[in-house]
Design an enzyme around this catalytic site. Sequence first.
Site: not given
Length: 292
Positions: A39-46, A170
């Site tokens: 998902g793009q940066t800021g999508s909530g992955k981390s 990552e």
Amino acid sequence: MVINIEGLDFAYGAGKQTVPVLKDINLTIESGKITAIIGQTGSGKSTLVQQLNALLKPTAGQVVVGEQVVTSQTKEKDLAPIRAKVGMVFQFPESQLFAPTVLEDVMYGPLNFGASQKEAKEAAEKALSAVGFDQKLYEQSPFNLSGGQMRRVALAGVLAMNPETMVFDEPAAGLDPAGQAELLQLLKDLRDSGKTIVLISHQMEQVLALADQVVVMKDGQVAAAEAVDTLFSRPKAWFEEQHLDLPETIAFQKEMEAAGFTFDHLAKTGADLAAQLKGQLDLSKLGGDHHE
């Protein structure tokens, strides 16, 4: 070990200062497979992966790790067994390193979970060997190492605890191509040994090569959660809507499909793509008539 996320919301802050990050997440992380989260940066992955070992607790809903349930009300003292089962390797390895020597750093986890000095040393040496770390550097300070070496030590520190599930943010960032190839092979080997692997990645070729299933995050919600072949069989326009790039092989395959070619299956490598195309092309016509 299966991990089920049920009706999970998460927000930072409280009251009027609340910042919602995750909304109504329902997800199953399957046992013994590699799950990629993209998902793009800021999508909530981390933020999502930090729920898996209770570094963050849900604001609402629950995370079920094996038979243990984590909610907003779960006490800190009850989280240790979950963190023994779910190990996390962060994107920046220096955030995990702190001991005077490499060996002591990798021994810390097993010692913290009750291993003897001898057991911890054996587990640390086995883990360092598994990640290809030079034995001559065991007594070095981890902070004198290169970025790639620090990544290996951080990974060994989690491996030494022998968790059932390993989460990587990552994992190949900052590694040279040879280091990336070695790490990706290690992840496959861990999966094949029965461990459950979860990884965040923005490298779509890596996702295609490694993942059994893929979770796509967008604006704090799950946009898709499905087998890797199913995901990359979606139309190109869908990936554009998610602001995601396609792996080069898949992008080329979709261009060829638009031009009228048909494929038996998703081509995960250039060699596979070429082999499928070969049967559809009249190579003699493409090459011209060389007989005079």
